[in-house]
Design a protein around this motif. Structure first.
Motif, PDB file in Angstrom:
ATOM      1  N   LYS A  69       0.840  -1.202   0.000  1.00 28.47           N
ATOM      2  CA  LYS A  69       0.000   0.000   0.000  1.00 28.47           C
ATOM      3  C   LYS A  69       0.876   1.253   0.000  1.00 28.47           C
ATOM      4  O   LYS A  69       1.797   1.368   0.811  1.00 28.47           O
ATOM      5  CB  LYS A  69      -0.922   0.001   1.219  1.00 28.47           C
ATOM      6  N   LEU A  71       0.978   5.665  -0.214  1.00 28.54           N
ATOM      7  CA  LEU A  71       0.245   6.912   0.006  1.00 28.54           C
ATOM      8  C   LEU A  71       1.034   8.054  -0.612  1.00 28.54           C
ATOM      9  O   LEU A  71       2.229   8.194  -0.374  1.00 28.54           O
ATOM     10  CB  LEU A  71       0.064   7.177   1.505  1.00 28.54           C
ATOM     11  N   THR A  92      -3.223   5.121  -2.540  1.00 35.62           N
ATOM     12  CA  THR A  92      -4.140   6.162  -2.086  1.00 35.62           C
ATOM     13  C   THR A  92      -3.414   7.490  -2.245  1.00 35.62           C
ATOM     14  O   THR A  92      -2.236   7.606  -1.891  1.00 35.62           O
ATOM     15  CB  THR A  92      -4.537   5.964  -0.615  1.00 35.62           C
ATOM     16  N   PHE A  94      -3.942  11.788  -1.754  1.00 37.24           N
ATOM     17  CA  PHE A  94      -4.858  12.796  -1.213  1.00 37.24           C
ATOM     18  C   PHE A  94      -4.322  14.197  -1.425  1.00 37.24           C
ATOM     19  O   PHE A  94      -3.119  14.430  -1.592  1.00 37.24           O
ATOM     20  CB  PHE A  94      -5.143  12.546   0.271  1.00 37.24           C
ATOM     21  N   ASN A 114      -6.879   5.484  -5.546  1.00 45.17           N
ATOM     22  CA  ASN A 114      -7.975   5.998  -4.720  1.00 45.17           C
ATOM     23  C   ASN A 114      -7.660   7.447  -4.381  1.00 45.17           C
ATOM     24  O   ASN A 114      -6.867   7.732  -3.488  1.00 45.17           O
ATOM     25  CB  ASN A 114      -8.108   5.166  -3.445  1.00 45.17           C
ATOM     26  N   TYR A 115      -8.269   8.371  -5.135  1.00 49.82           N
ATOM     27  CA  TYR A 115      -8.047   9.801  -4.906  1.00 49.82           C
ATOM     28  C   TYR A 115      -9.052  10.318  -3.881  1.00 49.82           C
ATOM     29  O   TYR A 115     -10.256  10.142  -4.056  1.00 49.82           O
ATOM     30  CB  TYR A 115      -8.205  10.585  -6.212  1.00 49.82           C
ATOM     31  N   VAL A 116      -8.553  10.943  -2.815  1.00 46.30           N
ATOM     32  CA  VAL A 116      -9.428  11.410  -1.751  1.00 46.30           C
ATOM     33  C   VAL A 116      -9.029  12.807  -1.285  1.00 46.30           C
ATOM     34  O   VAL A 116      -7.870  13.217  -1.410  1.00 46.30           O
ATOM     35  CB  VAL A 116      -9.409  10.450  -0.533  1.00 46.30           C
ATOM     36  N   TRP A 127      -5.461   5.785   8.908  1.00 52.02           N
ATOM     37  CA  TRP A 127      -4.207   5.762   8.136  1.00 52.02           C
ATOM     38  C   TRP A 127      -2.977   5.586   9.010  1.00 52.02           C
ATOM     39  O   TRP A 127      -1.868   5.493   8.505  1.00 52.02           O
ATOM     40  CB  TRP A 127      -4.071   7.060   7.331  1.00 52.02           C
TER      41      TRP A 127
END
Length: 223
Positions: A69, A71, A92, A94, A114-116, A127
């Motif tokens: 994963k 980020l 992910t 952001f 996964n755009y947040v 997180w």
């Protein structure tokens, strides 16, 4: 072209100054992205390509990405996140700017990323130590020194045991507070990453070609 870039940088500084006066140091990012209305030339840092020193690291290190994963902090228009997804990471990404995230989703409609929308100064609790690879590129330097320790704590908090943090940032040779943004990091500020338990694995210094500004790419690991 150079004049437009200079004007864009000055405009970003003005927006940041207004945000600082309101004690809301990260609110100007949404203003900037919203004003751009889909024109990437209005975003001073948007290259519409992965950062070359991220791509270089991926090429030379070939990280084991499958099932890992990742980020991306302050993902902007999404190119770094897409590069990590292409490598095989479950990504992910952001940004505090809703307009930036919507822009990413429009640019990459079939993306696995996964755009947040999220705030680096208020990281979602789920997180905590949840990511095997974390990429931080020039977000810390874009926030003032009075929140620096908090930001560094947030960046490091998401890294899982055994995980890798790859950071790209401007640096300065003095502890005196610089005029910003950006506010390059000092040696003592870089030391905070080790103070919170990370180990420096590799450090590469380079110059930002257009501006001749000293930068570093540092790889950290959480034991």
């Amino acid at each position: 072209m150079f004049e437009q870039q200079r004007d864009n940088i000055l405009h970003a500084k003005q927006l940041a100054s207004v945000a600082l006066q309101k004690s809301d140091p990260s609110s100007w990012f949404e203003v900037l992205y919203a004003e751009a209305q889909g024109d990437a030339t209005q975003i001073p840092w948007a290259k519409l390509a992965p950062h070359p020193y991220l791509q270089d690291w991926l090429t030379n290190h070939q990280p084991l990405a499958s099932g890992q994963k990742a980020l991306v902090i302050g993902c902007g228009l999404g190119d770094d996140a897409e590069a990590l997804a292409h490598q095989g990471f479950e990504v992910t990404a952001f940004d505090i700017s809703r307009s930036a995230i919507a822009w990413c989703q429009e640019r990459f409609p079939n993306s696995t990323v996964n755009y947040v929308v999220a705030d680096l100064l208020a990281i979602p609790p789920q997180w905590h130590q949840a990511f095997d690879f974390v990429f931080e590129c020039r977000n810390i330097q874009s926030l003032p020194l009075n929140v620096r320790s908090c930001v560094i704590s947030s960046v490091t908090s998401v890294l899982a045991p055994g995980g890798t943090l790859l950071m790209i940032t401007r640096v300065r040779d003095t502890e005196a507070e610089p005029d910003g943004p950006p506010w390059p990091l000092s040696d003592s500020e870089l030391k905070q990453f080790e103070n919170v338990g990370l180990q420096q694995v590799e450090k590469l210094e380079f110059l930002e070609s257009e501006l001749d500004v000293k930068q570093v790419r540092i790889e950290y690991q959480r034991p």
